[in-house]
Motif scaffolding. Structure first.
Motif, PDB file in Angstrom:
ATOM      1  N   SER A  79      36.123  40.381  44.246  1.00 31.62           N
ATOM      2  CA  SER A  79      37.437  41.022  44.214  1.00 31.62           C
ATOM      3  C   SER A  79      38.509  40.111  44.789  1.00 31.62           C
ATOM      4  O   SER A  79      39.673  40.505  44.884  1.00 31.62           O
ATOM      5  CB  SER A  79      37.400  42.340  45.002  1.00 31.62           C
ATOM      6  OG  SER A  79      37.010  42.109  46.346  1.00 31.62           O
ATOM      7  N   ASN A 104      38.568  46.614  41.599  1.00 29.87           N
ATOM      8  CA  ASN A 104      37.757  45.398  41.668  1.00 29.87           C
ATOM      9  C   ASN A 104      36.653  45.475  42.715  1.00 29.87           C
ATOM     10  O   ASN A 104      35.576  44.896  42.523  1.00 29.87           O
ATOM     11  CB  ASN A 104      38.670  44.199  41.908  1.00 29.87           C
ATOM     12  CG  ASN A 104      39.418  43.796  40.654  1.00 29.87           C
ATOM     13  OD1 ASN A 104      38.858  43.212  39.740  1.00 29.87           O
ATOM     14  ND2 ASN A 104      40.696  44.141  40.584  1.00 29.87           N
ATOM     15  N   VAL A 108      32.575  45.117  41.772  1.00 29.71           N
ATOM     16  CA  VAL A 108      31.531  44.352  42.468  1.00 29.71           C
ATOM     17  C   VAL A 108      30.323  45.252  42.728  1.00 29.71           C
ATOM     18  O   VAL A 108      29.176  44.871  42.463  1.00 29.71           O
ATOM     19  CB  VAL A 108      32.078  43.764  43.782  1.00 29.71           C
ATOM     20  CG1 VAL A 108      30.950  43.074  44.565  1.00 29.71           C
ATOM     21  CG2 VAL A 108      33.204  42.764  43.512  1.00 29.71           C
ATOM     22  N   THR A 361      34.604  40.541  37.287  1.00 27.00           N
ATOM     23  CA  THR A 361      35.065  41.819  37.829  1.00 27.00           C
ATOM     24  C   THR A 361      36.118  42.444  36.923  1.00 27.00           C
ATOM     25  O   THR A 361      36.198  43.677  36.816  1.00 27.00           O
ATOM     26  CB  THR A 361      35.619  41.644  39.247  1.00 27.00           C
ATOM     27  OG1 THR A 361      36.432  40.471  39.317  1.00 27.00           O
ATOM     28  CG2 THR A 361      34.494  41.540  40.256  1.00 27.00           C
TER      29      THR A 361
END
Length: 503
Positions: A79, A104, A108, A361
């Motif tokens: 991220s 984001n 992950v 991402t």
């Protein structure tokens, strides 16, 4: 083992893993969801739609799946996207910055869940990600970035040194709980899972038009209750002026043998800085060194690979280059991806593009967001990514700079004087030359064979530039790329160049 660089001049270290093959579409069909684009983003969108109850899904890929941006990535799952959070807080407010961070961070976590749930063997390794600075000004900026990230509930901290790097730094922001993996192992297995669960995937089936939720291809029409455009650069981009809102940039990577292994992933806070991450590929320990960021079709007089290899030799004298490749990434005027409804085509057509260099991402965030919009009609992170967003403070400056650059390239290309006659080209040389009183784009290969094309992009007729490093014709306006014979290598163009020159 990775083959020697001479055998494949520009092949990434991941491409020894080959995707499964799929047929070409033959005839018309209907689906609940039609996804244009067989890269990681398209596959993840299909996976998340399946998980949320959408069963009848079709994926259309113009060439071979996973043969574009996915194969050229560094495989960082993070991220941490450069100096983004402080800029978002300042430019668009805390809510937008929180939405970007949440999307984001969840991306992950979602990778971790999928790898575990599906037992995907993809060399998944949890690690920290560092954004480092080499100047006092940069150190202050990364410190501010760490503070902004913490305010958004990201596990981030400022550190004064990055001990693993081969040069001194003055500070870095560290994101904990990030990861790295083998992107092709993950994506190829994902494609097999989708196939086994009934998703219909068609290769060599380029989408050429969109009309009322109906995708037109050369071999059939596909109607979707929902249509998702996940083809890196949207193949239909005139409506909504997306061609003026997206810029394509190139960067360069080398996989090094004999360099020390790094536990973390590293990126310079400056756009032109270096990127580092270690990887174990086909039994070899490699260091992936990345460098460079320039608009496609620009800097054609610079030997980017040579400069990268010189830097590698300076930093790691005992290392050697196992392979090298380039990557192309779409970036929006404000640096935030365009993910959401493509309003100019109604409420059932969706768009995912502009991930900058953060396609891992970015693709997962797009899959989560779009699947939520399709299934439930809403997403709590939709606003910051919305294609209809208007924020002049974040977008206007770059929009006008890019518009001026496009105009300059049109003028320069149409007034460019040929460098000579076609007969003057040496083996291995290409460029704009004269033939029978007209300008053509020509390349004479190492065997003396001539390859001639009409050097104007089939997307919007922008004059092309010869890329001597990769032997391609690149569009300096919108980033399309063609090989020496005029075949399309990268969109938004989907038609080949016209042939020109001696028969």
């Amino acid at each position: 083992m990775i083959e020697r660089m001479e055998e494949h001049r520009f092949q990434s270290c991941w491409q020894t893993v080959k995707p499964p093959e799929f047929p070409r579409l033959n005839g018309d069909c209907n689906a609940d969801a039609v996804i244009v684009g067989g890269g990681l983003c398209g596959l993840l969108c299909a996976y998340e739609l399946l998980r949320k109850g959408v069963r009848d899904i079709v994926i259309l890929e113009a060439g071979k799946i996973l043969n574009g941006t996915t194969a050229g990535t560094t495989g960082k799952i993070t991220s941490q996207h450069g100096l983004i959070y402080a800029a978002l807080e300042k430019g668009m407010g805390t809510k937008a910055a929180w939405q970007y961070a949440k999307a984001n961070e969840e991306a992950v976590s979602r990778f971790v869940q999928i790898v575990r749930t599906e037992s995907i063997d993809c060399d998944f390794v949890p690690c920290d990600a560092y954004l480092y600075a080499c100047t006092p000004e940069g150190a202050q900026r990364v410190k501010e970035e760490a503070e902004a990230a913490r305010r958004l509930s990201i596990e981030a901290s400022f550190t004064e040194r990055c001990e693993e790097l081969p040069f001194p730094t003055l500070g870095a922001v560290r994101f904990s709980g990030q990861a790295k993996f083998h992107p092709m192992k993950f994506a190829c297995r994902l494609a097999e899972i989708l196939r086994d669960r009934g998703v219909k995937i068609y290769e060599n089936t380029p989408a050429v038009a969109l009309d009322d939720n109906r995708i037109l291809t050369g071999t059939g029409h596909v109607y979707g209750k929902s249509v998702l455009l996940c083809s890196h650069y949207p193949f239909t981009n005139l409506k909504g002026f997306y061609f003026a809102r997206i810029v394509q940039n190139r960067s360069y990577l080398a996989a090094l043998r004999g360099a020390p292994e790094l536990a973390g992933m590293y990126l310079d806070c400056e756009d032109a800085g270096l990127s580092f991450r270690s990887a174990r590929v086909d039994g070899e320990d490699l260091l992936l060194l990345g460098w460079g960021a320039h608009k496609t079709g620009h800097e054609t007089d610079v030997s980017h690979f040579e400069k990268l290899e010189e830097e590698a030799k300076k930093l790691y004298p005992a290392s050697s280059v196992a392979c090298r490749w380039s990557a192309q990434d779409c970036e929006t005027n404000d640096g935030i991806p365009l993910i959401g409804r493509y309003r100019q085509f109604g409420d059932r057509v969706y768009l995912a593009t502009g991930f900058r260099k953060w396609g891992m991402t970015g693709s997962m965030a797009a899959a989560n967001l779009l699947s939520d919009l399709i299934v439930s009609g809403k997403s709590e992170v939709a606003d910051v990514f919305s294609p209809k967003r208007v924020d002049l403070g974040m977008q206007a400056g770059k929009f006008f700079r890019e518009a001026a650059d496009t105009a300059e390239n049109f003028l320069r290309g149409y007034t460019e004087i040929p460098k000579g006659g076609v007969a003057e080209l040496k083996d291995g040389e290409g460029g704009i030359v004269e033939f029978d009183g007209a300008k053509i784009g020509a390349y004479r290969d190492e065997d003396g064979n001539l390859h001639g094309v009409k050097p104007f992009c089939t997307h919007m007729r922008c004059p092309l530039r010869w890329n001597p490093e990769e032997h391609t014709w690149d569009c300096p306006c919108h980033g399309s790329r063609f090989d020496a014979d005029g075949n399309v290598l990268g969109n938004p163009a989907f038609l080949p160049l016209e042939k020109r020159g001696p028969d």
